[in-house]
Design a protein around this motif. Structure first.
Motif, short mmCIF file in Angstrom:
data_model
loop_
_atom_site.label_atom_id
_atom_site.label_comp_id
_atom_site.label_asym_id
_atom_site.label_seq_id
_atom_site.Cartn_x
_atom_site.Cartn_y
_atom_site.Cartn_z
N MET A 142 0.73 -1.24 -0.06
CA MET A 142 -0.12 0.00 -0.05
C MET A 142 0.91 1.19 0.18
O MET A 142 1.68 1.18 0.86
CB MET A 142 -1.08 -0.15 1.31
CG MET A 142 -1.75 1.30 1.39
SD MET A 142 -2.80 1.18 2.82
CE MET A 142 -4.01 2.34 2.34
N GLU A 143 0.30 2.24 -0.80
CA GLU A 143 1.48 3.55 -0.77
C GLU A 143 0.77 4.47 0.06
O GLU A 143 -0.63 4.58 -0.10
CB GLU A 143 1.37 4.03 -2.31
CG GLU A 143 2.09 5.18 -2.39
CD GLU A 143 3.69 4.90 -2.32
OE1 GLU A 143 4.42 5.74 -1.98
OE2 GLU A 143 3.92 3.87 -2.44
N TYR A 144 1.23 5.13 0.90
CA TYR A 144 0.69 6.11 1.91
C TYR A 144 1.13 7.58 1.37
O TYR A 144 2.08 7.69 0.86
CB TYR A 144 1.30 5.98 3.27
CG TYR A 144 1.11 4.47 3.85
CD1 TYR A 144 -0.24 4.00 4.38
CD2 TYR A 144 2.01 3.59 4.15
CE1 TYR A 144 -0.55 3.06 5.08
CE2 TYR A 144 1.89 2.21 4.51
CZ TYR A 144 0.35 2.19 5.12
OH TYR A 144 0.07 0.62 5.64
N THR A 145 0.28 8.43 1.70
CA THR A 145 0.46 9.94 1.79
C THR A 145 1.63 10.31 2.59
O THR A 145 2.02 9.56 3.53
CB THR A 145 -0.73 10.62 1.64
OG1 THR A 145 -1.20 10.70 3.25
CG2 THR A 145 -1.98 10.13 0.91
N THR A 146 2.23 11.48 2.15
CA THR A 146 3.03 12.14 3.16
C THR A 146 2.69 12.32 4.74
O THR A 146 3.29 12.05 5.47
CB THR A 146 3.79 13.40 2.27
OG1 THR A 146 4.33 13.15 1.49
CG2 THR A 146 4.51 14.03 3.61
N ASN A 147 1.47 12.89 4.71
CA ASN A 147 0.79 13.00 5.88
C ASN A 147 0.58 11.50 6.72
O ASN A 147 0.84 11.43 7.75
CB ASN A 147 -0.63 13.59 5.95
CG ASN A 147 -0.52 14.86 5.35
OD1 ASN A 147 0.75 15.86 5.79
ND2 ASN A 147 -1.41 15.69 5.23
N GLN A 148 0.24 10.49 6.06
CA GLN A 148 0.15 9.21 6.54
C GLN A 148 1.25 8.64 7.01
O GLN A 148 1.51 8.20 8.21
CB GLN A 148 -0.55 8.14 5.54
CG GLN A 148 -2.06 8.38 5.35
CD GLN A 148 -2.50 7.70 4.21
OE1 GLN A 148 -1.92 7.53 3.17
NE2 GLN A 148 -3.86 7.25 4.43
N LYS A 149 2.51 8.75 6.38
CA LYS A 149 3.59 8.46 6.67
C LYS A 149 4.22 9.13 7.89
O LYS A 149 4.66 8.44 8.85
CB LYS A 149 4.62 8.63 5.56
CG LYS A 149 4.53 7.81 4.38
CD LYS A 149 5.67 8.05 3.41
CE LYS A 149 5.21 7.30 2.05
NZ LYS A 149 6.24 7.69 0.88
N GLY A 150 3.82 10.42 8.09
CA GLY A 150 4.13 11.09 9.13
C GLY A 150 3.53 10.74 10.43
O GLY A 150 4.09 10.67 11.55
N LEU A 151 2.12 10.56 10.50
CA LEU A 151 1.61 9.98 11.62
C LEU A 151 1.91 8.65 11.93
O LEU A 151 1.98 8.45 13.02
CB LEU A 151 -0.23 9.81 11.22
CG LEU A 151 -1.10 9.57 12.10
CD1 LEU A 151 -0.86 10.65 13.31
CD2 LEU A 151 -2.35 9.65 11.57
N ILE A 152 2.20 7.67 10.90
CA ILE A 152 2.67 6.62 11.22
C ILE A 152 3.86 6.42 12.12
O ILE A 152 4.03 5.94 13.14
CB ILE A 152 2.78 5.48 10.04
CG1 ILE A 152 1.53 5.28 9.68
CG2 ILE A 152 3.52 4.30 10.50
CD1 ILE A 152 1.57 4.62 8.19
N THR A 153 4.91 7.38 11.57
CA THR A 153 6.20 7.62 12.48
C THR A 153 5.91 8.00 13.79
O THR A 153 6.69 7.81 14.80
CB THR A 153 7.26 8.41 11.78
OG1 THR A 153 7.24 7.92 10.26
CG2 THR A 153 8.48 8.33 12.26
N GLU A 154 5.10 9.19 13.86
CA GLU A 154 4.74 9.66 15.29
C GLU A 154 4.03 8.87 16.25
O GLU A 154 4.49 8.70 17.36
CB GLU A 154 3.67 10.96 15.13
CG GLU A 154 3.25 11.77 16.26
CD GLU A 154 2.63 12.95 16.13
OE1 GLU A 154 1.83 13.29 16.75
OE2 GLU A 154 2.58 13.42 14.83
N MET A 155 3.31 8.05 15.52
CA MET A 155 2.58 6.75 16.54
C MET A 155 3.78 5.80 16.85
O MET A 155 3.88 5.25 18.22
CB MET A 155 1.47 6.10 15.82
CG MET A 155 0.17 7.05 15.59
SD MET A 155 -0.28 7.65 17.14
CE MET A 155 -0.86 9.12 16.77
N GLU A 156 4.54 5.49 16.14
CA GLU A 156 5.63 4.52 16.47
C GLU A 156 6.39 4.90 17.44
O GLU A 156 6.80 4.16 18.21
CB GLU A 156 6.59 4.03 15.11
CG GLU A 156 5.65 3.44 14.07
CD GLU A 156 6.72 3.07 12.57
OE1 GLU A 156 6.19 2.25 12.28
OE2 GLU A 156 7.40 3.93 12.67
N VAL A 157 6.95 6.43 17.43
CA VAL A 157 7.59 6.86 18.22
C VAL A 157 6.98 6.76 19.78
O VAL A 157 7.47 6.53 20.80
CB VAL A 157 8.30 7.97 17.89
CG1 VAL A 157 9.26 9.00 18.90
CG2 VAL A 157 9.23 8.01 16.72
#
Length: 138
Positions: free
Chosen positions: A1-16
């Motif tokens: 699945m390809e994520y948008t830039t905003n989705q990628k940022g949110l995923i990283t934020e949640m992981e951290v």
């Protein structure tokens, strides 16, 4: 699945954030979406303003890097850097590891080398910024 830039940022934020919660720290998010930081990390001794950035790998250099600025605006794009007044640390994750980098060590981009096979005095090595280790010395 390809994520948008905003989705990628949110995923990283949640992981951290999840990483810190699993270590037993409290994480608080601002109510204002225009805040310069993504969350406050309560270490029990300090309240740290954390700005999370998504890293990208450079296979050729065996490193990860992230941009140390924000991009905002509708129509007109505005780039702005961060200062010690805005945040205390940048945080990023890569392969289930989280890194904390002091804001004063960053300019427009930060690169972290993933191994120390080649030692250079001007290179930054990811292992020197492992979040769990950085938090031990605060």
């Amino acid at each position: 699945m390809e994520y948008t830039t905003n989705q990628k940022g949110l995923i990283t934020e949640m992981e951290v954030a999840l990483y810190f919660i699993k270590l037993g720290y409290n994480v608080s998010q601002p109510l204002n979406i225009d805040s310069r930081y993504d969350f406050i990390l309560d270490t029990g001794k300090n309240l740290l303003k954390i700005q999370v950035k998504t890293s990208h790998k450079d296979k050729e250099k065996n490193s990860i890097s992230f941009k140390c600025k924000s991009v905002t605006g509708r129509g007109e794009v505005k780039h702005s850097s961060y200062s010690k007044q805005d945040i205390d640390y940048f945080a990023t994750s890569w392969e289930n590891k989280v890194y904390l980098i002091p804001v004063e060590e960053c300019s427009t981009q930060k690169t972290l080398r993933l191994d120390k096979n080649i030692i250079r005095s001007n290179w930054n090595y990811a292992e020197d910024y492992l979040a769990e280790e950085v938090l031990k010395i605060l």
